[in-house]
Design an enzyme around this catalytic site. Structure first.
Site, mmCIF file in Angstrom:
data_model
loop_
_atom_site.group_PDB
_atom_site.id
_atom_site.type_symbol
_atom_site.label_atom_id
_atom_site.label_comp_id
_atom_site.label_asym_id
_atom_site.label_seq_id
_atom_site.Cartn_x
_atom_site.Cartn_y
_atom_site.Cartn_z
ATOM 1 N N ARG A 64 19.823 58.102 59.387
ATOM 2 C CA ARG A 64 20.769 59.175 59.721
ATOM 3 C C ARG A 64 22.151 58.559 59.842
ATOM 4 O O ARG A 64 22.322 57.601 60.583
ATOM 5 C CB ARG A 64 20.374 59.894 61.005
ATOM 6 C CG ARG A 64 20.901 61.318 61.025
ATOM 7 C CD ARG A 64 20.459 62.083 62.253
ATOM 8 N NE ARG A 64 19.136 62.645 62.131
ATOM 9 C CZ ARG A 64 18.614 63.481 63.020
ATOM 10 N NH1 ARG A 64 19.316 63.830 64.083
ATOM 11 N NH2 ARG A 64 17.402 63.963 62.865
ATOM 12 N N ASP A 87 17.661 75.320 65.436
ATOM 13 C CA ASP A 87 18.690 74.386 64.989
ATOM 14 C C ASP A 87 18.750 74.451 63.456
ATOM 15 O O ASP A 87 17.934 75.135 62.835
ATOM 16 C CB ASP A 87 18.433 72.979 65.546
ATOM 17 C CG ASP A 87 17.192 72.322 64.981
ATOM 18 O OD1 ASP A 87 16.339 73.048 64.421
ATOM 19 O OD2 ASP A 87 17.044 71.093 65.097
ATOM 20 N N ASP A 98 17.849 72.767 60.847
ATOM 21 C CA ASP A 98 16.685 72.526 59.975
ATOM 22 C C ASP A 98 15.436 73.220 60.514
ATOM 23 O O ASP A 98 14.329 72.990 60.022
ATOM 24 C CB ASP A 98 16.443 71.030 59.747
ATOM 25 C CG ASP A 98 16.012 70.296 61.005
ATOM 26 O OD1 ASP A 98 16.430 70.708 62.113
ATOM 27 O OD2 ASP A 98 15.245 69.316 60.907
ATOM 28 N N GLU A 110 8.199 68.450 73.575
ATOM 29 C CA GLU A 110 9.136 67.514 74.209
ATOM 30 C C GLU A 110 10.313 68.312 74.756
ATOM 31 O O GLU A 110 10.625 69.399 74.261
ATOM 32 C CB GLU A 110 9.605 66.437 73.234
ATOM 33 C CG GLU A 110 10.387 66.943 72.060
ATOM 34 C CD GLU A 110 10.838 65.823 71.120
ATOM 35 O OE1 GLU A 110 10.524 64.655 71.370
ATOM 36 O OE2 GLU A 110 11.516 66.151 70.133
ATOM 37 N N SER A 142 19.273 67.424 60.695
ATOM 38 C CA SER A 142 18.888 68.311 61.788
ATOM 39 C C SER A 142 20.113 68.979 62.412
ATOM 40 O O SER A 142 20.829 69.706 61.742
ATOM 41 C CB SER A 142 18.065 67.529 62.815
ATOM 42 O OG SER A 142 17.479 68.419 63.729
ATOM 43 N N ASP A 157 13.507 73.020 63.083
ATOM 44 C CA ASP A 157 12.338 72.397 63.711
ATOM 45 C C ASP A 157 12.390 72.512 65.236
ATOM 46 O O ASP A 157 11.426 72.187 65.912
ATOM 47 C CB ASP A 157 12.138 70.942 63.254
ATOM 48 C CG ASP A 157 13.255 70.003 63.668
ATOM 49 O OD1 ASP A 157 14.307 70.476 64.139
ATOM 50 O OD2 ASP A 157 13.083 68.775 63.515
ATOM 51 N N ARG A 158 13.507 73.012 65.773
ATOM 52 C CA ARG A 158 13.615 73.204 67.222
ATOM 53 C C ARG A 158 13.911 74.662 67.528
ATOM 54 O O ARG A 158 14.377 75.404 66.673
ATOM 55 C CB ARG A 158 14.735 72.344 67.802
ATOM 56 C CG ARG A 158 14.507 70.870 67.645
ATOM 57 C CD ARG A 158 15.705 70.083 68.129
ATOM 58 N NE ARG A 158 15.624 68.720 67.653
ATOM 59 C CZ ARG A 158 15.685 67.645 68.431
ATOM 60 N NH1 ARG A 158 15.837 67.774 69.724
ATOM 61 N NH2 ARG A 158 15.603 66.440 67.920
ATOM 62 N N THR A 175 8.411 58.812 73.799
ATOM 63 C CA THR A 175 9.357 59.858 73.405
ATOM 64 C C THR A 175 9.354 60.064 71.897
ATOM 65 O O THR A 175 9.400 59.109 71.134
ATOM 66 C CB THR A 175 10.782 59.449 73.823
ATOM 67 O OG1 THR A 175 10.716 58.978 75.153
ATOM 68 C CG2 THR A 175 11.735 60.613 73.745
#
Length: 612
Positions: free
Chosen positions: A63, A322, A324, A424, A165, A326-327, A400
């Site tokens: 990233r 978000d 992309d 998470e 992301s 995924d959240r 994590t």
């Protein structure tokens, strides 16, 4: 040993070598001209930023900002990375040429360097196809979870998602999945990294992405995967008749990302009226024009337009993905007219309770509980542990990040166990184990069904959350971060904690709060274990210390893998029946203040607090 001034020369010589190589290899006219211009101007400072160090390939892949040079995401570094990944996969899988890989991308773009997620995905596909390896390349943008879904569903060797992301607009990323459908974990990152270094020179066909369109090795999985994903998702719809009748209205924002059409489809799959989309944010836009940071985790600032639309349409619940997808963040309008944005831990409690309750209704046999699991990461709330203790299923904690939960979930599933849920605190939820990663699309529609079901009992999400805390014990959490751009300073801060009460002595207290146990996952120390060795895997490359306090509080301090932040997570857990959350909040705030003052010491280390 070279004299100090010699080392400066060494750096310049290395810079000259890197830029000369770049001029030989780069065929993207925009990045090539940018580097030529910097050389002509003698702009050493900017050249050092672009060529200072090659992007490091970690378990989260890459990233970085898009732009020229080996420190940035661009056509050449994508080709180099993919060549290394390709060679590494060839070593690992003898059937790579039979099975192949999947590649998808989000909507990010950087016109000044000619970089975009779509272009990077095509270049990556070109690399694999040039080596005779089949590629399932999506023809259009998808959410990140569609890549791990496709790996598992089509039994492929690996997956690549080009996305950054919720990072700022100038960034992009390269995220990889293994054949088990989960993100890679060590030692694969080291192996891939080494293979990249060994394959830096572009292969003969690397730049010609027009070749792939006529190749029999190129497959477009878009239509079939779209269909199969939503068919699988339907199995997690528990109250279709409630959904058809519900009066609960929803607003959805995809924050200029990829989520819009997929969340609309998910609602249809559950027989829910699709949510009202925030018009200014529903279409992909790499400029993210309406938000400072395209991250719903930042809270109300990102949701301003959503709240305005919800107030106008009389919707009570806002769902935010978000970029992309995924959240997921969820907000609910309270009777006072205020909007409440649930924290990742609060939504984790609600979804965990809901998925267990729904599973229990379908599985009356109590003996099945012994093979049933939920997972969360070590910095997330322990609420699932409290529910598991009372209800009789298993709870496991991992390090994590979803790479750990996804891999652990796969191990459990392969042993014949049922994994109901993983989450998470960073608003990531795995509600359906057919995706072994966080998935904001499934989480959005399952949250909507939960809200619709609760409405039939005249309950809001907030009221149900309170009921969960009353039944299983209040879990009050607080998390934030300090910004620090200097790695040496971060190291000093953590070394200070390891030698707080003299050499090799961790602190015994933090202000007035007595410490009862310490776990350091950088060094592998855990004084709550008989042999003083941590059970969870350790990593010297990241800092992470957890303090357990005599009052039932737990606090973790750790560095971020993708941002210049030192994060902290604190939680107070009360036994069931303690119904004074205000007193617990007060105590937690005092504990957090003590941690900031004594352990972070922001003045001493020149740390910037999180901006409100």
């Amino acid at each position: 040993m070279a004299a100090p001034e010699g080392s400066g020369l060494g750096e310049d010589a290395r810079l000259d070598q890197e830029t000369a190589q770049w001029l030989r290899w780069d065929k993207n006219s925009l990045t090539l001209e940018a580097v030529k211009r910097l050389i002509a101007e003698g702009n050493k400072e900017e050249l050092r930023k672009c060529f200072g160090a090659r992007m490091e390939f970690g378990t989260a892949g890459l990233r970085a900002a898009m732009g020229p040079g080996i420190s940035r995401m661009n056509d050449l570094t994508i080709i180099q990375t993919t060549q290394g990944f390709c060679r590494y996969l060839e070593k690992q899988f003898s059937d790579l040429k039979q099975k192949g890989i999947v590649i998808s991308f989000d909507a990010r773009a950087h016109p000044s360097s000619g970089g975009s997620s779509r272009r990077f995905a095509r270049l990556a596909a070109t690399t694999f196809i040039s080596q005779g390896i089949p590629v399932y390349l999506f023809s259009d943008i998808t959410p990140t979870p569609f890549v791990p879904f496709t790996v598992s569903h089509l039994k492929l060797c690996a997956g690549i998602m080009i996305t950054a992301s919720h990072n700022p607009k100038q960034d992009n990323g390269y995220k990889v999945y293994w054949d088990n459908g989960a993100q890679i974990i060590s030692p694969h990152d080291k192996g891939i990294s080494q293979a990249i270094e060994e394959n830096l020179e572009p292969w003969p066909q690397a730049w010609d992405d027009s070749l792939i369109d006529s190749s029999p090795l190129l497959h477009n999985p878009s239509a079939s995967i779209n269909n199969d994903y939503f068919e699988d998702l339907k199995k997690y719809c528990f109250h279709r008749s409630v959904n058809r009748e519900t009066k609960v209205k929803f607003v959805h924002t995809s924050v200029h990302g990829v989520g819009h059409s997929f969340v609309q489809s998910a609602f249809k799959a559950f027989d829910l009226v699709p949510p009202e989309a925030v018009p200014e944010q529903k279409d992909p836009d790499p400029e993210f024009p309406t938000v400072k940071y395209p991250n719903p985790e930042e809270g109300k600032g990102v949701l301003t337009l959503s709240f305005a639309l919800a107030d106008k349409t009389k919707a009570r619940i806002v769902l935010a993905n978000d970029p992309d997808a995924d959240r997921l963040a969820v907000a609910e309008k309270q009777d006072s007219g205020e909007w409440r944005v649930f924290s990742g831990n609060e939504l984790g409690a609600l979804l965990g309770w809901w998925l267990f309750t729904s599973w229990k209704e379908k599985n009356q046999d109590r003996s099945a509980l012994k093979d049933t699991y939920m997972l969360s990461s070590t910095v997330s709330s322990k609420i699932l542990r409290a529910i598991a203790l009372k209800e009789g299923f298993h709870f496991e904690e991992t390090l994590t990040g979803f790479k750990w939960m996804g891999n652990r979930a796969k191990q459990l599933i392969d042993q014949g166990k049922t994994v109901l849920f993983a989450f998470e605190e960073a608003i990531g939820y795995m509600c359906c184990p057919f995706v072994l990663d966080k998935d904001g699309v499934s989480a959005a529609v399952i949250s909507a069904e939960l809200a619709s079901f609760l409405a039939t009992k005249n309950l809001s999400l907030s009221q149900q959350l309170k009921a969960i805390y009353v039944e299983y014990g209040y879990h009050i959490t607080k998390a934030s971060y300090f910004i620090c751009h200097d790695q040496e300073t971060i190291k000093k801060l953590f070394e200070n904690l390891r030698n707080y009460d003299g050499k090799n002595n961790y602190p015994k207290a933090c202000g007035k709060f007595e410490i009862s146990a310490i776990r350091d996952l950088t060094t592998g120390y855990d004084d709550s274990q008989p042999d003083k060795k941590a059970v969870l895997p350790t990593s010297k490359s990241s800092q992470m210390i957890t303090f357990t306090f005599a009052n039932g509080g737990v606090a973790t301090m750790r560095t971020s893998g993708t941002e210049p932040k030192i994060k902290y997570y604190a939680e107070l857990c009360a036994p069931p029946g303690n119904s004074d959350p205000e007193q617990l909040k007060k105590e937690l705030n005092e504990l957090v203040s003590a941690i900031e003052e004594h352990f972070f010491q922001p003045q001493k280390y020149n740390l910037q607090p999180k901006a409100d």
